[in-house]
Enzyme design. Sequence first.
Site, PDB file in Angstrom:
ATOM      1  N   LYS A  53       1.007  -1.266  -0.024  1.00  0.00           N
ATOM      2  CA  LYS A  53      -0.088   0.250   0.120  1.00  0.00           C
ATOM      3  C   LYS A  53       0.886   1.347   0.069  1.00  0.00           C
ATOM      4  O   LYS A  53       1.926   1.071   0.078  1.00  0.00           O
ATOM      5  CB  LYS A  53      -0.758   0.108   1.282  1.00  0.00           C
TER       6      LYS A  53
ATOM      7  N   TYR B 130      16.486  29.501  10.738  1.00  0.00           N
ATOM      8  CA  TYR B 130      15.154  30.158  11.121  1.00  0.00           C
ATOM      9  C   TYR B 130      15.102  29.979  12.711  1.00  0.00           C
ATOM     10  O   TYR B 130      15.113  28.898  13.237  1.00  0.00           O
ATOM     11  CB  TYR B 130      14.109  29.621  10.472  1.00  0.00           C
TER      12      TYR B 130
END
Length: 356
Positions: free
Chosen positions: A35, A252
């Site tokens: 899957k 950041y």
Amino acid sequence: MPRPISAVIHLQNFRHNLSIVRKQIGQAKIWAVMKADGYGHGIKSIWRALSDTDGFAVLDLNEAILLRQEGWKGPILLLEGFFHSEDLLIIDQYNLATSVHSEWQLAVIENTTLNNPLALYIKLNSGMNRLGFSTDEYESVVRRLQGMHKISAITLMSHFANSDLKTGTQVPHQQIKQFDSLSLPTCIANSGAALWHSDTHYDWIRTGIVLYGASPSGKWKDIAHYNLKATMTLRSEIIAIHHIKPGQSIGYGSKFTAVKPMRIATVACGYADGYPRHAPTGTPVWCNGLKSTLLGAVSMDMLTIDITECANAKIGTNVELWGENLPIDDVAQASGTIGYELMCALAKRVPISYSG
């Protein structure tokens, strides 16, 4: 030249991991779970490396049809069954097995004319409370299906909530006793149960994550002794190097501030490539044969690592974000997630090559 980040899929490691699973399960047959496009690896490119399996288990019809179009003639199981009544005609056309977990699905089966008998996996809700019939109604559902002429085979099925834990009470033995009383082929073991709960192997097992070389528990140490091998390596290169002084910050939010002189490197990999944005300082990275660590915030396209001890690292040096040298479970655990997510989150913009 393209940006240096890439993923390598090691096809030979699929074959190796499947052989390891075979040694663990005795006479049981294997559903190889494919899957999420083969956990992000690409069904079309990897299924042949797992063609020694007994069957493929997928999530939806498109994945099943792809396998048929690619040439797989063996069993295919739809793990969540069908979602609309018209899906049953496609299941019939492509000779698929399907799970059944709801009353409405039973009604569709009863009222649909098919060309071929159906192979069904009847799902018991054994504690997950997602899909499946309750323990009180399960036996009557099985008997009801046994009375239908259009059914070729019935297999009992469930999914465990805690079989990925190695200790304590993980497997609902009361429900297992119910399976035993029905005396039908049974499929309840997932990857964790396949490795750690041999009493659940029965006739079929469903192995997903271990075929991809990662741990059902999310902890690499739990599977290290099985010699499973990573099927995906994510790697990039150093694109800049800086020397920073104590008190200088990185990235950041200035989430990391140096307390000593450091040599740091910028790597062409970020959260837009599928690397976890929430990975903290200290998350392991493999650089030039040595384990390094992430520093500061992960940005969209770049991250920063500590190369103070990697004397030979330079611009263009290869960096492994996870893979053959650095277990994906170690990166996931440091980031507060699991290896499944990292595999499935690999971004489309990352070039993939296949080896072996």
